[in-house]
Design a protein around this motif. Structure first.
Motif, PDB file in Angstrom:
ATOM      1  N   PHE A 138      28.463  51.271  30.268  1.00  0.00           N
ATOM      2  CA  PHE A 138      29.878  51.279  29.871  1.00  0.00           C
ATOM      3  C   PHE A 138      30.817  51.548  31.054  1.00  0.00           C
ATOM      4  CE2 PHE A 138      32.916  54.192  27.055  1.00  0.00           C
ATOM      5  CZ  PHE A 138      33.669  53.122  27.063  1.00  0.00           C
ATOM      6  N   GLU A 139      31.611  50.389  31.240  1.00  0.00           N
ATOM      7  CA  GLU A 139      32.282  50.357  32.215  1.00  0.00           C
ATOM      8  C   GLU A 139      33.781  50.507  31.795  1.00  0.00           C
ATOM      9  OE1 GLU A 139      33.815  50.691  35.425  1.00  0.00           O
ATOM     10  OE2 GLU A 139      31.905  49.949  36.027  1.00  0.00           O
ATOM     11  N   GLY A 140      34.623  51.249  32.337  1.00  0.00           N
ATOM     12  CA  GLY A 140      36.002  51.599  32.019  1.00  0.00           C
ATOM     13  C   GLY A 140      37.090  50.547  32.585  1.00  0.00           C
ATOM     14  N   GLU A 141      36.694  49.901  33.744  1.00  0.00           N
ATOM     15  CA  GLU A 141      37.635  48.930  34.090  1.00  0.00           C
ATOM     16  C   GLU A 141      37.207  47.801  34.807  1.00  0.00           C
ATOM     17  OE1 GLU A 141      38.217  51.406  38.494  1.00  0.00           O
ATOM     18  OE2 GLU A 141      39.322  52.045  36.799  1.00  0.00           O
ATOM     19  N   ARG A 194      35.833  45.380  37.175  1.00  0.00           N
ATOM     20  CA  ARG A 194      35.812  45.440  38.659  1.00  0.00           C
ATOM     21  C   ARG A 194      34.378  44.626  38.942  1.00  0.00           C
ATOM     22  NH1 ARG A 194      33.699  51.330  40.374  1.00  0.00           N
ATOM     23  NH2 ARG A 194      32.263  51.834  38.643  1.00  0.00           N
ATOM     24  N   PHE A 195      34.281  44.406  40.282  1.00  0.00           N
ATOM     25  CA  PHE A 195      33.514  43.467  40.808  1.00  0.00           C
ATOM     26  C   PHE A 195      31.756  43.931  40.631  1.00  0.00           C
ATOM     27  CE2 PHE A 195      36.704  40.879  42.314  1.00  0.00           C
ATOM     28  CZ  PHE A 195      36.368  39.509  41.669  1.00  0.00           C
ATOM     29  N   GLU A 196      31.948  45.366  40.917  1.00  0.00           N
ATOM     30  CA  GLU A 196      30.660  46.243  40.992  1.00  0.00           C
ATOM     31  C   GLU A 196      29.931  45.839  39.679  1.00  0.00           C
ATOM     32  OE1 GLU A 196      29.331  47.386  43.080  1.00  0.00           O
ATOM     33  OE2 GLU A 196      28.107  49.233  42.672  1.00  0.00           O
ATOM     34  N   MET A 197      30.505  45.883  38.449  1.00  0.00           N
ATOM     35  CA  MET A 197      29.693  45.726  37.259  1.00  0.00           C
ATOM     36  C   MET A 197      29.265  44.145  37.266  1.00  0.00           C
ATOM     37  SD  MET A 197      29.811  43.973  34.098  1.00  0.00           S
ATOM     38  CE  MET A 197      31.202  43.594  33.445  1.00  0.00           C
ATOM     39  N   LYS A 198      29.932  43.075  37.744  1.00  0.00           N
ATOM     40  CA  LYS A 198      29.590  41.786  37.911  1.00  0.00           C
ATOM     41  C   LYS A 198      28.115  41.486  38.622  1.00  0.00           C
ATOM     42  CE  LYS A 198      30.780  37.387  39.871  1.00  0.00           C
ATOM     43  NZ  LYS A 198      31.760  36.260  40.299  1.00  0.00           N
ATOM     44  N   PHE A 199      28.319  42.377  39.881  1.00  0.00           N
ATOM     45  CA  PHE A 199      27.133  41.915  40.631  1.00  0.00           C
ATOM     46  C   PHE A 199      26.087  42.841  40.329  1.00  0.00           C
ATOM     47  CE2 PHE A 199      30.537  40.211  43.057  1.00  0.00           C
ATOM     48  CZ  PHE A 199      30.033  38.929  43.954  1.00  0.00           C
ATOM     49  N   VAL A 215      26.429  45.456  28.288  1.00  0.00           N
ATOM     50  CA  VAL A 215      27.516  46.022  28.891  1.00  0.00           C
ATOM     51  C   VAL A 215      28.747  45.985  27.939  1.00  0.00           C
ATOM     52  CG1 VAL A 215      29.441  45.604  30.588  1.00  0.00           C
ATOM     53  CG2 VAL A 215      26.969  44.883  31.082  1.00  0.00           C
ATOM     54  N   LEU A 216      29.496  47.387  27.884  1.00  0.00           N
ATOM     55  CA  LEU A 216      30.544  47.558  27.213  1.00  0.00           C
ATOM     56  C   LEU A 216      31.460  47.727  28.131  1.00  0.00           C
ATOM     57  CD1 LEU A 216      31.632  47.967  24.239  1.00  0.00           C
ATOM     58  CD2 LEU A 216      31.424  50.271  24.527  1.00  0.00           C
ATOM     59  N   GLN A 217      32.390  46.666  28.152  1.00  0.00           N
ATOM     60  CA  GLN A 217      33.538  46.553  29.292  1.00  0.00           C
ATOM     61  C   GLN A 217      34.776  46.739  28.595  1.00  0.00           C
ATOM     62  OE1 GLN A 217      33.630  45.592  32.956  1.00  0.00           O
ATOM     63  NE2 GLN A 217      35.604  46.657  32.404  1.00  0.00           N
ATOM     64  N   ARG A 218      35.582  47.833  29.248  1.00  0.00           N
ATOM     65  CA  ARG A 218      36.720  48.104  28.580  1.00  0.00           C
ATOM     66  C   ARG A 218      37.606  47.027  29.272  1.00  0.00           C
ATOM     67  NH1 ARG A 218      39.611  54.030  28.751  1.00  0.00           N
ATOM     68  NH2 ARG A 218      39.423  53.355  30.917  1.00  0.00           N
ATOM     69  N   THR A 219      38.348  46.415  28.699  1.00  0.00           N
ATOM     70  CA  THR A 219      39.218  45.648  29.464  1.00  0.00           C
ATOM     71  C   THR A 219      40.778  45.998  29.192  1.00  0.00           C
ATOM     72  OG1 THR A 219      39.726  44.163  27.535  1.00  0.00           O
ATOM     73  CG2 THR A 219      37.885  43.305  29.314  1.00  0.00           C
ATOM     74  N   LEU A 261      21.461  54.931  30.165  1.00  0.00           N
ATOM     75  CA  LEU A 261      22.871  54.894  29.976  1.00  0.00           C
ATOM     76  C   LEU A 261      23.527  55.001  31.366  1.00  0.00           C
ATOM     77  CD1 LEU A 261      25.262  54.971  27.950  1.00  0.00           C
ATOM     78  CD2 LEU A 261      24.956  57.189  28.307  1.00  0.00           C
ATOM     79  N   MET A 262      24.321  54.003  31.419  1.00  0.00           N
ATOM     80  CA  MET A 262      25.022  53.871  32.800  1.00  0.00           C
ATOM     81  C   MET A 262      26.561  54.106  32.499  1.00  0.00           C
ATOM     82  SD  MET A 262      22.848  50.485  34.439  1.00  0.00           S
ATOM     83  CE  MET A 262      23.830  50.592  35.931  1.00  0.00           C
ATOM     84  N   LEU A 263      27.131  54.862  33.122  1.00  0.00           N
ATOM     85  CA  LEU A 263      28.769  55.064  33.045  1.00  0.00           C
ATOM     86  C   LEU A 263      29.504  54.659  34.242  1.00  0.00           C
ATOM     87  CD1 LEU A 263      28.907  58.754  31.412  1.00  0.00           C
ATOM     88  CD2 LEU A 263      28.735  56.545  30.186  1.00  0.00           C
ATOM     89  N   GLY A 264      30.164  53.764  34.195  1.00  0.00           N
ATOM     90  CA  GLY A 264      30.889  53.226  35.242  1.00  0.00           C
ATOM     91  C   GLY A 264      32.164  53.995  35.607  1.00  0.00           C
ATOM     92  N   SER A 265      33.253  53.545  35.948  1.00  0.00           N
ATOM     93  CA  SER A 265      34.473  54.128  36.095  1.00  0.00           C
ATOM     94  C   SER A 265      35.229  54.349  34.711  1.00  0.00           C
ATOM     95  CB  SER A 265      35.354  53.232  37.081  1.00  0.00           C
ATOM     96  OG  SER A 265      36.564  53.875  37.366  1.00  0.00           O
ATOM     97  N   ILE A 266      34.646  55.538  34.058  1.00  0.00           N
ATOM     98  CA  ILE A 266      35.201  55.583  32.730  1.00  0.00           C
ATOM     99  C   ILE A 266      35.535  56.955  32.782  1.00  0.00           C
ATOM    100  CG2 ILE A 266      32.858  55.675  31.901  1.00  0.00           C
ATOM    101  CD1 ILE A 266      35.787  54.449  30.106  1.00  0.00           C
ATOM    102  N   GLU A 267      36.876  57.465  32.373  1.00  0.00           N
ATOM    103  CA  GLU A 267      36.964  58.597  32.170  1.00  0.00           C
ATOM    104  C   GLU A 267      36.619  59.690  31.260  1.00  0.00           C
ATOM    105  OE1 GLU A 267      39.142  56.117  32.034  1.00  0.00           O
ATOM    106  OE2 GLU A 267      40.226  56.551  30.020  1.00  0.00           O
ATOM    107  N   ALA A 268      36.311  60.827  31.370  1.00  0.00           N
ATOM    108  CA  ALA A 268      35.956  61.574  30.279  1.00  0.00           C
ATOM    109  C   ALA A 268      36.677  61.730  28.923  1.00  0.00           C
ATOM    110  CB  ALA A 268      35.723  63.216  30.739  1.00  0.00           C
TER     111      ALA A 268
END
Lengths: 280, 763
Positions: free
Chosen positions: B337-340, B342-347, B362-366, B399-406
Motif C-alpha cells: 500500500f503506497e500512499g503517494e 513515487r519512484f520507489e514503488m516503481k523500481f 500494489v494499491l497505489q493512492r494517486t 504487507l508493505m506500507l509505503g509513505s502512507i499516513e496512519a
C-alpha cells in the motif's frame, strides 16, 4: 464510456480552474505571466530531495522544424506547470526549490546526472541528432528503468528523423515502436483518456483562429501516441507525434479559449503519463 | 586393573563386600580365650611403654603405644573370625541375559584398531570366549541382539551390525519381557551407548528397578575418536519458496584435523547447488560454514550437506547430513500500500516483477480517495481500497506500507494490521517516506506497537524536516542475514555494500526496540549513524522497518552497471524473507521428518479459519500418497491439547517420500489445505556422535544396582553377577582373616613400630 469521459473532463476542468487560483496565490504570479528567459538549471550531482521532478534532455538539433525551438521548445514552463498541476491533482510529492517553486532540470545525455532523473522529457525531437555516445547512454538509461516522453514534433519528416535516431538507441527488431492502444493502462492511470488529443502551439492556434489543429496540414492530420516497451511490456519511451501536449501546460494561462480547448485534455494525458512512469 | 589389585589384596571382588553382611564368631570358647589373652596383653603393652619414660618423649611413647595397640587390635579382630555372609546365585539355576548392540555404529573400528562389533563377537558371541565361558559356568546365558528392538541370538553369525537405530530402553524392556517369570540374576548390556531414539531411558530403568534387575553395562568403543569430521548441525527451513536463495549454517565438529581446509558441498538430489570452504579451528572446536544454495527445483527435495571424507578418517559416514525440504512452487501474495506516487514503488515492483513465486499487489493512492490497483488477481481484489475485514487482509502473506499516513486507516484497520502480524503470522514491512513512521502519525497506534523501531507515542504527524544522505552498511547481524546478501559471498557482499551509492531518508532516526535486530545502518555526511533496516518477531509473525525512500538509486545511479542485480536481489530477498515461514490456514507437518520403513508416522495439522482463529470442530483428513503412488485417507483428530491442533498416525511401508495433503472443512465449507512430506528410510544417525557414550551406560548400571565396565574389565563380570543377589541364591560365608591385606597390615604395623623405635633411639 462517453458519459464517463465527460464527467472526467468536467472534473479535471473544475480542478484546474480552482488550482489556477491557488497557484497564483502560491507562486505570486499567474502562470500566464511566466515566460522565457529562465536560466538553464542543469541537474545537480545530488538532487535536493527524492521528490518528483522532471529533467529535460538537452540535445543537438541537426535540422530545423517550423516553429520549433529545438530542445528548449516549451521549456521551462511546460514542465513547471505540469509539476504544479501534478502536486495539486495527485498525492505526488513534487520537488520544490526554497521559493516553493517546482524544481525542473536540464540534463545532457552524456551527463552522469541523467541517472538521477528517472523521468525525462524532450521536445521537437524531429530535429534531434544523437552522437553514438549519446545513443548508448540513452539506451543504458532506458534499460535501467528510465522513462522518456518526447513531444511536439509534427509531420513525416520529423517522424523519420526521430524514429531513425531512436532506432539507433533501441533497435526496432528488439524494441519495436508501436501505437499504444487506448485500452492501455497509460490512458487510465488517473483520468480516463479516450483519444490522443491534437494540441497546437498557441501561436499557430491564434494564426488559424482555432480552425484546425494540424500544424502540417494533411501531413499531420492525426495525432499519435506511440511507445517502445521493454521486454516485460512496460513502456519506457512515449512519443506524442503530431501534437504539442506540452503547450497546453505551458500556455494554459495565456488565453482562456486556448485553455478550455486544450488544457484539460493535455493535463489529463500529462498526469496519466507521469503516474504511469512512476508506477510501471 | 583396579579389580585385579583389589582381588589380590582382599581375595574377593568388591561386589562381595558391597553385598555381604559382616559377622564375627564370638560364640566359641577358643575365640573367647584368645580375645581374653589379647585383651590382657594390651594393658601390659601400654604399661611397658610407660615405664621407659627416661628413654623417650611422651609423644614417641604415645605413637608406639598406638601402633602396638593397632597390631593387637588387628590380631584380636582376626581371632574372632570375621566373615562376610553373601547371597550367591546358585550355579546353573539362574538366567543371565546378554544384550549385544547390533547397530551400525558397532562397525566403527576404534577398539584396538578393530571394529567394535568384532570385539563384541569375540568376547560375547563366541561360546568359548572367556566372558561367555565364565558366565556359562555360573548361569544359563540367553544372548540377545538389539538395535531398535531386542531379539534372541542363535549364533554369532546372526550379528550383522547393520541396525539403523540404537534403542537402549526398548532393548531393556524387550529383554525384561522375554525373561518374565524366569529366575534372572542380571542383565548384561554390551553397547557403545549411543542411543539414537528420542525416547527417554527413564521409563525402561523404572521397569528394571521395579523388578530389581541389575544391569551390568559394558561400554564398547573409544570416548574420543582420533580423526573424525562430522557435519553436526544444519539449519534449514522445512519449506521454502522455489528459487529461494538459502543461506545455511553448517556446523562441523572434528578431531584430528585442526587447521585443515575442507569444502562443504550442498547437493540437491545429487546436483551440487552450493559450496563453501571452511578451515577447522583447534580440535574439538566446532567450525561453521555459511553455505549458499538455491532451491531451484520444486517439490520435496532431499538436500545433502557434505564434507568429502578424508583419507584417514575413522567414520566417513557422518560427513553428510540429509534434510528434506519442501520447495514450494506457489505465488505468495504480498500487498503493498503506497500512499503517494513515487519512484520507489516503481523500481521495487520492477525488481520483484520477475519473481514467479511472488505476487506483489500494489494499491497505489494517486489522489484523495483515488487508488490504482496493480497486479490484482481478480477485478474484485482491493476494489474497495485497503482491506476492511480481516479475512480480506489475512489472505495476503506479506504487507508493505509505503509513505502512507496512519490517518489513512480507520482504528480497526490499524488494529487489523497489528493482528496481521501478531495473530495471522504475516510479515509487515514499513518503508521510509514523508508519511511513514513518526512523521506519518503512527505514534501510539497498534502498528507502532508491532514495529521494531520505537516511536514516541506522543509523536504527532508532521512534515519531515531533514533529509539524510546515507551510506548504508550491514551490521554484524546484517552481514550474516540472508536478506542483506547482495553478492555471491559474504565478503563480496560487504564489498558491494561499500560501493553502493548513497540513498536518502527523511524520517527522524528512531531507536530499535529491545529484542529487535538491526541489519543495516546508515551513516550520513556528518558521520552520524542511524538504523536503516531493523526487524523483530512480533507474535506469530515479524515486522521489518526500512527507513529509506529511494533505494532505486541502487538501480539507476550512474555507477551501477546495467547488468548489476543488486537492487533486484535486495528486494527479492527482502520480500521473500517477509513471507518466509508465514503460515496458511492449514499447516501440516510430520512429527518426525524421517521414520524407519514400516514404522508408524504421525502427522499434525494446525487449522484456523480465515481470521486465523483456531478451529476445533473442523473435519480434517490427510491424504497420504505413498512412494508407489498408492493413497490412503487418514482422518486427523483434534488433540485436545491445543486449539486447532489435529493429529493422526499411519504406518509407512516402502522406503521413499510420502506426500501428505491435509484438507480441512467445516460442514460444506472448505477451510483450506496444506501439504507436507516425510521420508521413510534407514537412518544414518548411528554414525553421528560416534564415540562411546559412557554416561547413559553408567547411569543404567548405577540406577539398577549393576556396574559399568570397560572392555578390559569385563572379564570379572561373571563373578559380580553371581553376587548380585538376584534369582535363586544360596548363602555363602567368606572368611576375611586370611586375606593378604590382613597379613600385609599386620606386618606393616609391626615394621612401623620397629622402625619408629629405631628412629627415635628407643631400640
Amino acid at each position: 464510456m462517453p458519459g464517463c469521459r465527460r464527467r472526467t473532463s468536467v472534473a479535471l476542468l473544475v480542478a484546474l480552474m480552482a488550482s489556477a487560483g491557488l497557484a497564483y496565490a502560491q507562486f505570486g504570479r499567474g502562470l500566464a505571466e511566466l515566460g522565457f528567459g529562465e536560466p538553464v538549471r542543469f541537474a545537480p550531482a545530488q538532487m535536493p530531495d527524492a521528490n518528483f521532478t522532471i529533467c529535460r534532455i538537452m540535445y543537438t538539433s541537426v535540422r530545423r522544424e517550423p516553429n520549433g525551438g529545438g530542445w528548449r521548445t516549451d521549456f521551462p514552463y511546460g514542465e513547471i506547470n505540469l509539476l504544479i498541476r501534478l502536486s495539486e491533482l495527485t498525492k505526488t510529492p513534487v520537488s520544490l526549490n526554497p521559493s516553493q517553486r517546482p524544481n525542473q532540470w536540464v540534463v545532457r545525455l552524456t551527463d552522469e546526472e541523467l541517472f538521477n532523473c528517472p523521468y525525462t522529457v524532450a521536445s521537437d525531437v524531429g530535429t534531434m541528432g544523437l552522437s553514438d555516445a549519446e545513443a548508448e547512454r540513452l539506451r543504458l538509461y532506458l534499460l535501467k528503468g528510465g522513462f522518456l516522453w518526447v513531444d511536439d514534433f509534427w509531420g513525416t519528416a520529423a517522424w523519420v528523423q526521430w524514429s531513425r535516431e531512436i532506432s539507433r538507441v533501441l533497435p526496432p527488431s528488439e524494441y519495436p515502436i508501436e501505437d499504444v492502444p487506448l485500452d492501455d493502462p497509460l490512458f487510465s492511470t488517473q483520468f480516463l483518456v479516450t483519444k490522443v488529443p491534437q494540441i497546437t502551439n498557441i501561436q499557430f492556434w491564434r494564426g488559424v483562429r482555432g480552425t484546425t489543429t494540424s500544424e502540417r496540414g494533411p501531413d499531420s492530420r492525426e495525432a499519435h501516441l506511440r511507445g517502445i516497451r521493454d521486454t516485460r511490456g512496460r513502456l519506457m519511451v512515449v512519443m506524442t507525434h503530431n501534437t504539442d501536449v506540452a503547450d497546453s501546460w505551458e500556455r494554459e494561462g495565456e488565453d482562456p479559449a486556448f485553455f478550455y480547448q486544450f488544457s484539460p485534455d493535455g493535463y489529463a494525458l500529462g498526469i496519466n503519463v507521469l503516474l504511469y512512469a512512476m508506477t510501471h | 586393573m583396579f579389580d585385579t589389585i583389589f582381588e589380590a589384596l582382599f581375595t574377593y571382588r568388591p561386589v562381595v563386600f558391597q553385598q555381604g553382611e559382616l559377622r564375627f564368631d564370638l560364640g566359641s570358647t577358643g575365640s573367647l580365650v584368645a580375645v581374653g589373652l589379647v585383651a590382657a596383653v594390651m594393658p601390659v603393652a601400654a604399661v611397658n611403654y610407660r615405664c621407659v619414660r627416661e628413654k623417650g618423649r611422651v609423644r614417641d611413647r604415645i605413637v608406639l603405644t598406638a601402633l602396638r595397640m593397632a597390631v593387637l587390635a588387628l590380631v584380636l579382630v582376626c581371632l574372632v573370625r570375621p566373615t562376610l555372609v553373601v547371597r550367591a546365585a546358585v550355579p546353573q539355576q539362574n538366567v543371565v541375559a546378554v544384550l549385544l548392540d547390533d547397530s551400525r555404529s558397532m562397525q566403527i573400528p576404534d577398539v584396538g584398531g578393530q571394529p567394535r562389533g568384532a570385539w563384541v563377537r569375540q568376547q560375547f558371541a563366541a561360546p568359548d570366549s572367556p566372558v561367555i565361558r565364565a558366565l556359562s559356568e555360573r548361569f544359563l546365558v540367553r544372548v540377545f541382539r538389539f538395535s531398535s528392538s531386542a531379539e534372541r541370538l542363535d549364533g554369532s553369525g546372526d550379528l550383522t551390525f547393520d541396525g539403523s537405530q540404537t534403542r537402549l530402553g526398548a532393548a531393556l524392556d524387550g529383554a525384561r519381557e522375554e525373561l518374565a517369570g524366569l529366575p534372572v540374576s542380571g542383565v548384561v548390556l554390551v553397547s557403545d551407548g549411543a542411543d539414537t531414539s528420542e525416547a527417554s531411558l527413564t521409563d525402561a530403568l523404572l521397569g528394571m528397578k521395579a523388578e530389581r534387575l541389575p544391569v551390568f553395562t559394558v561400554g564398547v568403543g573409544s570416548a574420543r575418536l582420533p580423526r573424525d569430521i562430522q557435519v553436526d548441525r544444519v539449519s534449514t527451513p522445512r519449506a521454502v519458496l522455489k528459487d529461494a536463495s538459502l543461506l545455511v549454517d553448517v556446523v562441523i565438529t572434528q578431531t584430528g584435523y585442526s587447521g585443515r581446509t575442507v569444502t562443504v558441498d550442498v547437493e540437491d538430489e545429487g546436483r551440487i547447488v552450493g559450496s563453501q570452504q571452511v578451515t577447522f579451528p583447534s580440535d574439538g572446536s566446532p567450525a561453521t560454514a555459511r553455505v549458499r544454495a538455491v532451491a531451484s527445483e520444486a517439490g520435496p527435495r532431499l538436500f545433502r550437506f557434505r564434507v568429502a571424507p578424508q583419507a584417514d578418517e575413522l567414520v566417513p559416514q557422518n560427513n553428510a547430513r540429509e534434510l528434506l525440504v519442501h520447495v514450494r512452487d506457489v505465488r505468495e501474495p504480498i500487498l503493498y500500500f503506497e500512499g503517494e506516487p513515487r519512484f520507489e514503488m516503481k523500481f521495487l515492483r520492477r525488481a520483484v516483477d520477475e519473481d514467479e513465486n511472488l505476487r506483489l499487489v500494489v494499491l497505489q493512492r494517486t489522489a484523495d480517495n483515488k487508488y490504482m490497483r496493480l497486479n490484482p488477481e481478480s477485478p474484485e481484489e482491493l476494489e474497495g481500497g485497503f482491506p476492511k475485514t480481516r479475512e480480506e487482509l489475512f489472505a495476503y502473506r506479506g504487507l508493505m506500507l509505503g509513505s502512507i499516513e496512519a490517518a489513512a486507516f480507520s482504528g480497526d484497520q490499524l488494529q487489523m494490521i497489528a493482528d496481521f502480524v501478531d495473530r495471522r503470522g504475516g510479515g509487515l514491512l514499513m518503508l521510509g517516506g514523508a508519511r511513514a513512521f513518526g512523521e506519518g502519525g503512527y505514534g501510539g497506534t497498534p502498528v507502532a506497537d508491532a514495529l521494531p523501531l520505537a516511536i514516541d507515542p506522543k509523536t504527532r504527524a508532521s512534515e519531515p524536516v531533514d533529509l539524510a544522505r546515507l551510506q548504508v552498511f550491514p551490521t554484524r547481524a546484517g552481514q550474516a542475514h540472508a536478506s542483506t546478501q547482495v553478492a555471491d559471498s559474504e565478503s563480496a557482499s560487504l564489498a558491494r555494500w561499500r560501493d553502493l551509492p548513497q540513498v536518502t531518508g527523511v524520517n527522524a532516526p528512531l531507536p530499535a526496540k529491545p529484542g529487535a535486530t538491526v541489519l543495516l545502518t546508515g551513516t550520513d555526511e556528518r558521520g552520524r549513524s542511524q538504523n536503516v533496516l531493523v526487524w523483530q518477531p512480533y507474535g506469530r509473525g515479524k515486522t521489518v522497518a526500512l527507513s529509506l525512500q529511494d533505494t532505486w538509486q541502487w538501480q539507476m545511479h550512474a555507477s551501477i552497471p546495467l547488468e548489476d542485480q543488486t537492487h533486484e536481489n535486495f528486494w527479492r530477498q527482502m520480500t521473500r524473507w517477509l513471507v518466509d515461514g508465514v503460515p496458511g490456514v492449514v499447516e501440516a507437518r510430520p512429527v518426525t521428518e524421517r521414520v524407519e520403513p514400516g514404522e508408524a508416522a504421525t502427522v499434525e495439522a494446525a487449522v484456523v479459519d480465515g481470521t486465523f482463529v483456531e478451529l476445533n470442530d473442523a473435519s480434517v483428513v490427510a491424504r497420504v500418497t505413498r512412494p508407489n503412488g498408492g493413497t490412503i485417507d487418514l482422518p486427523l483428530q483434534w488433540t485436545g491439547e491445543r486449539d486447532g491442533q489435529y493429529r493422526g498416525t499411519f504406518v509407512t511401508g516402502e522406503a521413499g517420500t510420502y506426500e501428505v495433503t491435509v484438507d480441512a472443512s467445516r460442514g460444506a465449507t472448505i477451510v483450506g489445505s496444506g501439504v507436507t512430506y516425510l521420508r521413510a528410510g534407514p537412518s544414518d544417525a548411528e554414525y553421528f556422535d560416534p564415540t562411546m557414550h559412557e554416561a547413559p551406560l553408567r547411569r543404567t548400571a548405577e540406577e539398577t544396582g549393576g556396574r559399568f565396565y570397560t572392555p578390559e574389565a569385563a572379564l570379572g563380570m561373571a563373578e559380580d553377577v553371581r553376587y548380585a543377589g538376584r534369582g535363586v541364591t544360596s548363602v555363602e560365608e567368606r572368611e576375611l582373616w586370611n586375606m593378604p591385606i590382613v597379613l600385609i597390615a599386620l606386618m606393616g604395623l609391626v615394621c612401623a613400630e620397629w622402625g619408629y623405635r629405631r628412629v627415635v633411639g628407643m631400640s
